[in-house]
Design a protein around this motif. Structure first.
Motif, PDB file in Angstrom:
ATOM      1  N   GLN A 298      31.585  35.128  42.193  1.00 23.90           N
ATOM      2  CA  GLN A 298      31.885  36.425  42.787  1.00 23.90           C
ATOM      3  C   GLN A 298      30.762  37.439  42.605  1.00 23.90           C
ATOM      4  O   GLN A 298      30.909  38.593  42.960  1.00 23.90           O
ATOM      5  CB  GLN A 298      33.181  36.980  42.183  1.00 23.90           C
ATOM      6  CG  GLN A 298      34.381  36.110  42.524  1.00 23.90           C
ATOM      7  CD  GLN A 298      35.603  36.501  41.744  1.00 23.90           C
ATOM      8  OE1 GLN A 298      35.504  37.048  40.656  1.00 23.90           O
ATOM      9  NE2 GLN A 298      36.773  36.217  42.283  1.00 23.90           N
TER      10      GLN A 298
ATOM     11  N   SER B 138      31.661  40.866  44.132  1.00 22.07           N
ATOM     12  CA  SER B 138      32.667  40.765  45.189  1.00 22.07           C
ATOM     13  C   SER B 138      33.879  41.619  44.851  1.00 22.07           C
ATOM     14  O   SER B 138      34.243  41.787  43.689  1.00 22.07           O
ATOM     15  CB  SER B 138      33.091  39.315  45.350  1.00 22.07           C
ATOM     16  OG  SER B 138      34.372  39.251  45.938  1.00 22.07           O
TER      17      SER B 138
ATOM     18  N   GLY C  69      38.334  36.574  52.206  1.00 23.60           N
ATOM     19  CA  GLY C  69      37.569  37.456  51.338  1.00 23.60           C
ATOM     20  C   GLY C  69      37.378  38.856  51.913  1.00 23.60           C
ATOM     21  O   GLY C  69      36.327  39.471  51.740  1.00 23.60           O
TER      22      GLY C  69
ATOM     23  N   CYS D 166      36.720  40.359  42.632  1.00 21.34           N
ATOM     24  CA  CYS D 166      36.660  40.471  41.175  1.00 21.34           C
ATOM     25  C   CYS D 166      36.990  41.912  40.835  1.00 21.34           C
ATOM     26  O   CYS D 166      36.305  42.826  41.249  1.00 21.34           O
ATOM     27  CB  CYS D 166      35.250  40.124  40.707  1.00 21.34           C
ATOM     28  SG  CYS D 166      35.007  40.372  38.972  1.00 21.34           S
TER      29      CYS D 166
ATOM     30  N   ASN E  81      33.770  33.422  37.893  1.00 18.15           N
ATOM     31  CA  ASN E  81      33.283  34.796  37.987  1.00 18.15           C
ATOM     32  C   ASN E  81      31.882  34.847  38.579  1.00 18.15           C
ATOM     33  O   ASN E  81      31.557  35.765  39.318  1.00 18.15           O
ATOM     34  CB  ASN E  81      33.296  35.463  36.617  1.00 18.15           C
ATOM     35  CG  ASN E  81      34.695  35.535  36.051  1.00 18.15           C
ATOM     36  OD1 ASN E  81      35.635  35.763  36.793  1.00 18.15           O
ATOM     37  ND2 ASN E  81      34.838  35.319  34.764  1.00 18.15           N
TER      38      ASN E  81
ATOM     39  N   ARG F 273      35.980  43.049  36.298  1.00 18.25           N
ATOM     40  CA  ARG F 273      34.924  43.779  37.000  1.00 18.25           C
ATOM     41  C   ARG F 273      34.282  44.807  36.068  1.00 18.25           C
ATOM     42  O   ARG F 273      33.065  44.918  35.972  1.00 18.25           O
ATOM     43  CB  ARG F 273      35.521  44.474  38.225  1.00 18.25           C
ATOM     44  CG  ARG F 273      34.490  45.107  39.120  1.00 18.25           C
ATOM     45  CD  ARG F 273      35.156  45.817  40.285  1.00 18.25           C
ATOM     46  NE  ARG F 273      34.161  46.267  41.227  1.00 18.25           N
ATOM     47  CZ  ARG F 273      33.660  45.528  42.191  1.00 18.25           C
ATOM     48  NH1 ARG F 273      34.079  44.285  42.326  1.00 18.25           N
ATOM     49  NH2 ARG F 273      32.739  45.991  43.003  1.00 18.25           N
TER      50      ARG F 273
ATOM     51  N   SER G  57      25.469  33.134  45.571  1.00 18.07           N
ATOM     52  CA  SER G  57      26.219  33.614  44.419  1.00 18.07           C
ATOM     53  C   SER G  57      25.507  33.192  43.141  1.00 18.07           C
ATOM     54  O   SER G  57      24.710  32.250  43.135  1.00 18.07           O
ATOM     55  CB  SER G  57      27.648  33.096  44.443  1.00 18.07           C
ATOM     56  OG  SER G  57      27.632  31.728  44.173  1.00 18.07           O
TER      57      SER G  57
END
Lengths: 477, 344
Positions: free
Chosen positions: B332, B280, B211, B283, B329, B288, B264
């Motif tokens: 993230q 994050s 990540g 995404c 999603n 996003r 999260s």
């Protein structure tokens, strides 16, 4: 601009570029964040929110029921079943009335009138038996169900229930790479594929929208239900003892519809893993608050925007197709008409995959609407088999009130149970009607997706019919 | 009528042949297309990129390094270099092979297209991040300069590729890299990731799996001989130095230390409230933008309202609207506990 100014500008752009490199790439996020922060600050200062507890808890109660583990799906199936039942039952009477007026009464009148004026018979045939009859047929079978189904569906949408269906179904659709809202466009497709494809506008993610468009054709549309019911009654109902006939043929039709849903999921999965893998995709689904549906507005928009719009496109395509239908049955080359030439030519292949040439020709020339496939099949069968005394002349589509008579004609045309089963499958898996194809093009603006949506179901249809026919013969022999 | 068994066998054989021919990535057609890739244009452009890369890193290129980079024999490489020389793109002297200014601007043009295309894949498509580089390696040879300019204009002339590498300008300008490898940062120091090297593929996949993205803030906890422990986005991360050297950072001043781990959004239970701290970097693109448009930005209060069957998706109340978000999603979106003073 002078050279000086141009130089000045170039310098500015160059320094802006250097600055952008120094700022880094988080700038967009930071800008949006600061806009929201400022907006929130201002809103907190100047906006006062009224207490809305009561309304809100009402919404939550409904939501809790319609998305609950045990009640969610039963409620959904029940509501959709009611919508379909009302559509099918409610459309019978107005359909009959319109058919009575346009087909049974007006058609002979027009024909006689034109004949009495002294216009040659072939003009009469092309215009009245061809163009007019196809148009009249399309209107009488398409208009009533759509005028009932669309307003009902729109009412559910307007009330706010349909987004909850998408919410419930998203789990399943996510697994095949699609959007939960595809459940809605698919359901809409049961009414009319063209309308279902227009409805995919609610899916705002490009990839999932194309998936929904391509797979919409697997929803058995309104125009195909009567074909399914008729063929199932004659061939499947006829193959079992009489007391089981109704139940078994109904089960057969439902299985075809379920098969369509399974195909739509499978194809969605396949598309999202292959050709559409890289297309942009973004998921979000808003669940708007419930509100009393605006009935008049709904009626107006669903009749004008959906019903009339789709019907208009169908009529535009039906007129030339009607002319073609009449011509293939009446223009002769070397003493035989074009229809028979084509049927003789395709019969070997068509019989091999368990269909027949009549069916293939009917699906080609009845492309404007699935509704006129059965009348065309009957007309062609009578024409080819040389049955006298049924129908009203070559090139004139007809339908019979008695299922027994229809069955007799089809059997005389050499149909077997296999032909019936494969016709049901082919009716599910074949190219979309011309209205739908045109709508796909209008919505995607892409020849590629239009061609894929058209060709893919035909290939699948022939493949499925082929395998069913071979296995059938293998088991029967 | 053809015997049904025979027909079935033929059909199976036919579908088998079609599968062998057109199977994605492994079929004969795909292999053929891959093999056709090594045209002379591709070889020339890849050589120039290699020479430019070595020049940037002040390493001296050799015939052998070129041959290795292109996976061709040394004899073929000699011919290739001679050809490049006759085109005026490289010079060779006793100091070895050097790229000429003309060759450098050619290389930068290709790099610009490569990075623009990566940016495009990252922002406008759903192509996986591990596939960007490979796709751009193909695309860079087939896009014309005009097409590349149109693409750049359409995306608002981006200046960085998704790995944090600067995209050269149309005129071939590119800033000097000013980051240092993560391995050189001392214990307790802060840095911001500016670049995650996308080659070799195996190392890049590992970094992505951890990540790590440009723009993230890191704090070194402890460097040992064989491993580097550091904190990124509230999570502890451990990398071997070989891997960590492929992450470039710029040292930054001491920041507010992130004490508790971020949770999260997907961990939020029905009825619970939390405040968004960020989305994050994994995404990106349309997803996003969509989330941010809906108001998922730092400081927004979210309440989990409805769970669908299987807890995916879950509907959240965001700024007064009920929005369903899928688990993938929601994973993230980072949140922290909600406290009253935060609101004012």
């Amino acid at each position: 601009m002078t050279t000086n100014q141009i130089n000045e500008r170039e310098k500015l752009i160059a320094s802006a570029n250097t600055l952008r490199w120094e700022i880094g790439e988080n700038i967009h996020d930071s800008i949006i964040e600061s806009i929201y922060t400022d907006a929130a600050k201002i809103a907190n200062k100047v906006v006062r929110i009224k207490e809305q507890k009561k309304k809100y808890s009402f919404d939550q109660t409904i939501d809790r029921i319609v998305t609950s583990k045990w009640l969610g799906f039963p409620i959904m199936f029940l509501l959709l079943a009611v919508v379909f039942w009302v559509t099918i039952e409610g459309a019978n009477v107005p359909s009959g009335l319109i058919a009575n007026l346009l087909v049974d009464t007006l058609h002979p009148l027009l024909k006689d009138f034109i004949a009495s004026v002294g216009i040659p018979y072939w003009i009469n045939g092309v215009l009245i038996d061809g163009a007019y009859l196809a148009m009249a047929w399309v209107i009488s079978v398409m208009l009533p169900p759509m005028a009932i189904f669309f307003p009902l569906f729109t009412l559910l949408e307007d009330f706010g229930y349909l987004p909850r269906v998408a919410f419930n179904m998203d789990n399943l659709y996510r697994k095949v790479g699609a959007h939960g809202k595809q459940a809605l466009t698919m359901t809409m497709g049961f009414g009319c594929n063209a309308a279902g494809i227009i409805a995919t506008r609610i899916i705002d993610s490009p990839r999932e929208r194309i998936i929904a468009i391509i797979t919409n054709n697997f929803s058995l549309c309104n125009g195909r239900w009567p074909t399914q019911i008729l063929i199932a009654t004659i061939f499947i109902g006829g193959a079992v003892p009489a007391y089981l006939a109704g139940l078994v043929s109904a089960a057969a039709v439902v299985s075809i519809a379920l098969l369509g849903i399974i195909f739509s999921l499978l194809v969605s999965w396949g598309l999202s893993k292959t050709v559409l893998k890289g297309e942009a995709s973004a998921f979000s689904l808003e669940l708007p608050p419930y509100r009393p549906p605006r009935i008049l507005r709904t009626l107006y928009t669903s009749i004008i925007d959906r019903t009339i719009f789709v019907l208009w496109r169908a009529v535009v395509f039906a007129i030339p197709a009607g002319i073609v239908i009449w011509l293939v049955a009446n223009v002769t080359i070397g003493g035989t008409n074009i229809a028979e030439h084509f049927i003789d030519w395709t019969d070997p292949f068509a019989l091999f995959v368990g269909l027949n040439g009549v069916i293939l020709l009917a699906y080609i020339i009845a492309i404007p609407a699935n509704e006129i496939v059965v009348p065309t099949v009957l007309m062609l069968t009578v024409l080819v088999a040389g049955i006298a005394g049924v129908g009203s002349g070559s090139g004139v589509m007809f339908e019979l009130d008695s299922i027994g008579d229809t069955s007799a004609i089809l059997h005389a045309g050499g149909w077997t149970v296999l032909t019936g089963v494969n016709l049901m499958l082919f009716s599910l898996l074949h190219n979309p009607c011309s209205t739908t194809i045109y709508t796909i093009y209008k919505e995607t603006k892409s020849i590629k997706w239009t061609v894929i949506s058209t060709i893919l179901p035909i290939i699948m249809g022939f493949a499925v019919c082929f395998f069913v026919a071979q296995l059938w013969r293998l088991i029967a022999s | 009528m053809i015997d049904p068994l025979f027909a079935l066998l033929i059909a199976f054989a036919l579908s088998g042949i079609l599968a062998v021919l057109f199977w994605p990535a492994k079929g004969i057609y795909a292999t053929y297309k891959k093999a056709k890739r090594n045209t002379s244009r591709v070889l020339i452009e890849d050589t120039l990129k290699h020479l430019y890369d070595y020049e940037e890193r002040t390493v001296r290129p050799t015939l052998r390094s070129i041959a290795g980079h292109l996976s061709i024999g040394v004899d073929d490489t000699i011919q290739l270099v001679e050809k490049l020389q006759s085109m005026g793109l490289v010079e060779s002297s006793q100091d070895g092979i050097q790229i000429t200014p003309q060759g450098r601007s050619y290389a930068l043009r290709i790099i610009r297209i490569h990075r623009l295309w990566e940016r495009y894949l990252a922002d406008e498509t759903s192509v996986k991040e591990t596939e960007w580089h490979l796709e751009a390696e193909e695309k860079e040879h087939s896009i014309s300069v005009e097409e590349a300019e149109a693409l750049a204009a359409q995306m608002g002339n981006p200046v960085f590729d998704p790995h944090g590498d600067p995209i050269p300008t149309k005129d071939g300008e590119v800033p000097k890299r000013n980051g240092v490898p993560l391995t050189t940062l001392k214990n307790g120091k802060f840095g911001r990731i500016i670049h995650v090297e996308d080659e070799p593929h195996a190392i890049y996949s590992q970094l992505i799996a951890q990540g790590l993205y440009p723009g993230m803030q890191v704090r070194i906890i402890n460097t040992e001989k064989n491993r580097i422990r550091f904190e990124v986005n509230g999570e502890e991360c451990v990398l071997a130095p070989l891997f960590a050297a492929n992450v470039h950072v710029i040292p930054i001043q001491k920041q507010e230390e992130i004490t508790s781990e971020f949770k999260s959004l997907s961990s939020l239970r029905k009825g619970e409230k939390a405040v968004v701290v960020g989305i994050s970097k994994a995404c990106r693109g349309p997803q996003r933008r969509r989330l941010m448009d809906l108001g998922v930005v730092p400081g927004t209060l979210v309440t989990a309202e409805l769970e669908s069957i299987g807890r995916d998706p879950v509907a959240f109340n965001i700024k007064g609207a009920t929005i369903a978000i899928r688990k993938k999603n929601a994973d993230q979106i980072y949140i922290k506990e909600f406290s009253q003073e935060e609101l004012n």
